[in-house]
Design a protein around this motif. Sequence first.
Motif, PDB file in Angstrom:
ATOM      1  N   LYS A  56       0.720  -1.152  -0.023  1.00 42.92           N
ATOM      2  CA  LYS A  56      -0.008  -0.144  -0.013  1.00 42.92           C
ATOM      3  C   LYS A  56       0.878   1.235   0.006  1.00 42.92           C
ATOM      4  CE  LYS A  56      -3.899   1.995   2.421  1.00 42.92           C
ATOM      5  NZ  LYS A  56      -3.345   3.436   2.177  1.00 42.92           N
ATOM      6  N   PHE A  57       2.007   1.051   0.484  1.00 43.34           N
ATOM      7  CA  PHE A  57       3.125   2.299   0.662  1.00 43.34           C
ATOM      8  C   PHE A  57       3.588   2.638  -0.445  1.00 43.34           C
ATOM      9  CE2 PHE A  57       7.396   3.632   0.995  1.00 43.34           C
ATOM     10  CZ  PHE A  57       7.261   5.064   1.524  1.00 43.34           C
ATOM     11  N   GLU A  58       4.042   1.458  -1.469  1.00 44.30           N
ATOM     12  CA  GLU A  58       4.297   1.755  -2.437  1.00 44.30           C
ATOM     13  C   GLU A  58       3.287   2.280  -3.730  1.00 44.30           C
ATOM     14  OE1 GLU A  58       7.308   1.220  -4.161  1.00 44.30           O
ATOM     15  OE2 GLU A  58       8.605   0.634  -2.601  1.00 44.30           O
ATOM     16  N   LYS A  59       2.093   1.893  -3.553  1.00 44.59           N
ATOM     17  CA  LYS A  59       1.001   2.299  -4.495  1.00 44.59           C
ATOM     18  C   LYS A  59       0.903   3.681  -4.215  1.00 44.59           C
ATOM     19  CE  LYS A  59      -3.859   1.119  -5.674  1.00 44.59           C
ATOM     20  NZ  LYS A  59      -4.876   0.005  -5.458  1.00 44.59           N
ATOM     21  N   ASP A  60       0.635   4.113  -2.875  1.00 39.69           N
ATOM     22  CA  ASP A  60       0.298   5.550  -2.352  1.00 39.69           C
ATOM     23  C   ASP A  60       1.226   6.463  -2.779  1.00 39.69           C
ATOM     24  OD1 ASP A  60      -1.953   4.509  -1.395  1.00 39.69           O
ATOM     25  OD2 ASP A  60      -1.653   4.796   0.496  1.00 39.69           O
ATOM     26  N   ILE A  61       2.548   6.147  -2.558  1.00 36.82           N
ATOM     27  CA  ILE A  61       3.745   6.967  -3.151  1.00 36.82           C
ATOM     28  C   ILE A  61       3.694   7.384  -4.656  1.00 36.82           C
ATOM     29  CG2 ILE A  61       6.120   7.248  -2.923  1.00 36.82           C
ATOM     30  CD1 ILE A  61       5.004   7.733  -0.276  1.00 36.82           C
ATOM     31  N   LYS A  62       3.426   6.220  -5.318  1.00 37.83           N
ATOM     32  CA  LYS A  62       3.757   6.573  -6.612  1.00 37.83           C
ATOM     33  C   LYS A  62       2.448   7.249  -7.219  1.00 37.83           C
ATOM     34  CE  LYS A  62       6.270   1.995  -8.035  1.00 37.83           C
ATOM     35  NZ  LYS A  62       6.022   0.741  -8.583  1.00 37.83           N
ATOM     36  N   LYS A  63       1.424   6.910  -6.652  1.00 40.55           N
ATOM     37  CA  LYS A  63       0.158   7.645  -7.127  1.00 40.55           C
ATOM     38  C   LYS A  63       0.190   8.975  -6.633  1.00 40.55           C
ATOM     39  CE  LYS A  63      -5.085   7.862  -6.043  1.00 40.55           C
ATOM     40  NZ  LYS A  63      -6.002   6.887  -5.338  1.00 40.55           N
ATOM     41  N   ARG A  64       0.646   9.398  -5.449  1.00 44.63           N
ATOM     42  CA  ARG A  64       0.851  10.604  -5.231  1.00 44.63           C
ATOM     43  C   ARG A  64       1.902  11.535  -5.924  1.00 44.63           C
ATOM     44  NH1 ARG A  64       4.921  11.667  -0.632  1.00 44.63           N
ATOM     45  NH2 ARG A  64       6.210  11.148  -2.380  1.00 44.63           N
ATOM     46  N   ASN A  65       3.148  10.769  -6.173  1.00 46.16           N
ATOM     47  CA  ASN A  65       4.175  11.411  -7.053  1.00 46.16           C
ATOM     48  C   ASN A  65       3.472  11.770  -8.477  1.00 46.16           C
ATOM     49  OD1 ASN A  65       5.640  11.479  -5.013  1.00 46.16           O
ATOM     50  ND2 ASN A  65       7.052   9.856  -5.734  1.00 46.16           N
ATOM     51  N   ARG A  66       2.861  10.944  -9.023  1.00 46.69           N
ATOM     52  CA  ARG A  66       2.287  11.040 -10.326  1.00 46.69           C
ATOM     53  C   ARG A  66       1.261  12.133 -10.358  1.00 46.69           C
ATOM     54  NH1 ARG A  66       2.121   5.233 -10.705  1.00 46.69           N
ATOM     55  NH2 ARG A  66       0.094   5.121 -10.004  1.00 46.69           N
ATOM     56  N   ARG A  67       0.513  12.244  -9.298  1.00 48.17           N
ATOM     57  CA  ARG A  67      -0.441  13.284  -9.407  1.00 48.17           C
ATOM     58  C   ARG A  67       0.147  14.679  -9.346  1.00 48.17           C
ATOM     59  NH1 ARG A  67      -2.923  11.710  -4.930  1.00 48.17           N
ATOM     60  NH2 ARG A  67      -1.667  13.344  -3.594  1.00 48.17           N
ATOM     61  N   GLU A  68       1.048  14.756  -7.961  1.00 49.26           N
ATOM     62  CA  GLU A  68       1.598  15.911  -8.048  1.00 49.26           C
ATOM     63  C   GLU A  68       2.445  16.484  -8.954  1.00 49.26           C
ATOM     64  OE1 GLU A  68       0.688  17.775  -5.512  1.00 49.26           O
ATOM     65  OE2 GLU A  68      -0.584  16.395  -4.434  1.00 49.26           O
ATOM     66  N   ILE A  69       3.359  15.697  -9.561  1.00 49.39           N
ATOM     67  CA  ILE A  69       4.313  16.152 -10.725  1.00 49.39           C
ATOM     68  C   ILE A  69       3.352  16.416 -11.803  1.00 49.39           C
ATOM     69  CG2 ILE A  69       6.200  15.205 -12.179  1.00 49.39           C
ATOM     70  CD1 ILE A  69       7.181  13.597  -9.892  1.00 49.39           C
ATOM     71  N   GLY A  70       2.399  15.717 -12.111  1.00 53.02           N
ATOM     72  CA  GLY A  70       1.568  15.682 -13.233  1.00 53.02           C
ATOM     73  C   GLY A  70       0.959  17.302 -13.100  1.00 53.02           C
ATOM     74  N   ILE A  71       0.304  17.567 -11.864  1.00 50.04           N
ATOM     75  CA  ILE A  71      -0.232  19.100 -11.719  1.00 50.04           C
ATOM     76  C   ILE A  71       0.514  20.118 -11.882  1.00 50.04           C
ATOM     77  CG2 ILE A  71      -1.288  20.421 -10.010  1.00 50.04           C
ATOM     78  CD1 ILE A  71      -2.541  18.055  -8.763  1.00 50.04           C
ATOM     79  N   ALA A  72       1.903  19.754 -11.449  1.00 51.63           N
ATOM     80  CA  ALA A  72       3.090  20.631 -11.360  1.00 51.63           C
ATOM     81  C   ALA A  72       3.473  21.035 -13.036  1.00 51.63           C
ATOM     82  CB  ALA A  72       4.307  20.633 -10.565  1.00 51.63           C
ATOM     83  N   MET A  73       3.325  19.881 -13.593  1.00 51.95           N
ATOM     84  CA  MET A  73       3.804  20.152 -15.105  1.00 51.95           C
ATOM     85  C   MET A  73       2.625  20.750 -16.000  1.00 51.95           C
ATOM     86  SD  MET A  73       6.693  18.736 -15.558  1.00 51.95           S
ATOM     87  CE  MET A  73       6.912  18.587 -17.219  1.00 51.95           C
ATOM     88  N   VAL A  74       1.493  20.640 -15.717  1.00 54.02           N
ATOM     89  CA  VAL A  74       0.196  21.328 -16.132  1.00 54.02           C
ATOM     90  C   VAL A  74       0.265  22.888 -15.907  1.00 54.02           C
ATOM     91  CG1 VAL A  74      -2.020  21.711 -16.346  1.00 54.02           C
ATOM     92  CG2 VAL A  74      -0.907  19.491 -16.404  1.00 54.02           C
ATOM     93  N   LEU A  75       0.592  23.068 -14.536  1.00 53.52           N
ATOM     94  CA  LEU A  75       0.773  24.566 -14.239  1.00 53.52           C
ATOM     95  C   LEU A  75       1.947  25.478 -14.628  1.00 53.52           C
ATOM     96  CD1 LEU A  75      -0.285  24.201 -10.388  1.00 53.52           C
ATOM     97  CD2 LEU A  75      -1.728  24.975 -12.195  1.00 53.52           C
ATOM     98  N   ILE A  76       3.018  24.616 -14.766  1.00 52.25           N
ATOM     99  CA  ILE A  76       3.996  25.437 -15.392  1.00 52.25           C
ATOM    100  C   ILE A  76       3.795  26.577 -16.701  1.00 52.25           C
ATOM    101  CG2 ILE A  76       6.332  25.323 -16.214  1.00 52.25           C
ATOM    102  CD1 ILE A  76       7.054  23.458 -13.920  1.00 52.25           C
ATOM    103  N   PRO A  77       3.282  25.783 -17.767  1.00 53.73           N
ATOM    104  CA  PRO A  77       2.830  26.437 -18.890  1.00 53.73           C
ATOM    105  C   PRO A  77       1.850  27.404 -18.840  1.00 53.73           C
ATOM    106  CG  PRO A  77       2.295  24.108 -19.028  1.00 53.73           C
ATOM    107  CD  PRO A  77       3.120  23.999 -17.887  1.00 53.73           C
ATOM    108  N   ILE A  78       0.960  27.052 -17.865  1.00 53.09           N
ATOM    109  CA  ILE A  78      -0.240  27.919 -17.701  1.00 53.09           C
ATOM    110  C   ILE A  78       0.382  29.250 -17.085  1.00 53.09           C
ATOM    111  CG2 ILE A  78      -2.186  28.571 -16.307  1.00 53.09           C
ATOM    112  CD1 ILE A  78      -3.114  25.387 -16.501  1.00 53.09           C
ATOM    113  N   PHE A  79       1.181  29.069 -16.103  1.00 52.27           N
ATOM    114  CA  PHE A  79       1.661  30.271 -15.203  1.00 52.27           C
ATOM    115  C   PHE A  79       2.768  31.219 -16.178  1.00 52.27           C
ATOM    116  CE2 PHE A  79       0.244  28.266 -11.194  1.00 52.27           C
ATOM    117  CZ  PHE A  79      -0.747  29.222 -10.998  1.00 52.27           C
ATOM    118  N   ALA A  80       3.475  30.481 -17.079  1.00 56.01           N
ATOM    119  CA  ALA A  80       4.501  31.033 -18.153  1.00 56.01           C
ATOM    120  C   ALA A  80       3.639  31.881 -19.192  1.00 56.01           C
ATOM    121  CB  ALA A  80       5.056  29.813 -18.748  1.00 56.01           C
TER     122      ALA A  80
END
Length: 200
Positions: free
Chosen positions: A41-65
């Motif tokens: 569960k730990f591995e699954k949750d960490i991977k899910k969190r990282n994908r979500r947070e990094i994905g959101i950050a990658m979307v926000l970067i061009p928007i704020f640019a």
Amino acid sequence: MNHKMEDENLKKIWQSKNSPIEKIIIHPLNLTATMDTQLQKFEKDIKKRNRREIGIAMVLIPIFAYYAYTIPPILSKIGSVLLILYALLVIYQLNKVSKNKPNSDVSSSIKAYLISYKSYITQERLLLENVLYWYLLPAIPGLVLLKAGFGFSSGSLLYGLGVCALFIGVYLLNQKAVRDQFDPLLVDISEAIRQLEEEG
């Protein structure tokens, strides 16, 4: 069976598995099924969190640019640049800790792997425990300047309250994860390491 033969057999079983999580042996180390479930569960949750947070950050970067380039107010431009830097900070922090995950190639012993994995989990725990300082507070200057560039109005209070409510929710959820998931997992791994030391 003597300790040397037992250790060799355990290593064969350990190295025959396909993933770090499956390499937690229930017998004869007396590691519980609950611990094995926690690790999965730990591995699954960490991977899910990282994908979500990094994905959101990658979307926000061009928007704020885009905002920084197109919107007229200078304060909003500065706020947009700060939010780009904030998104990069989030990506950096998540990747920095993720790189410390132990290698699945066990060349020494199960105990050494568990000790390394415990250290990795401790670092992931600190990310959640300190989420206020590296994740929430750094976003505030950019958000405030972005809003300030367009001026404050009657809706600004609702905007501020909404952001505060979101931040409080994120903080509380992370602290709950520390108590309910990370701390029990660290206790179980410490117990497994203790058992291995007694076996040795």
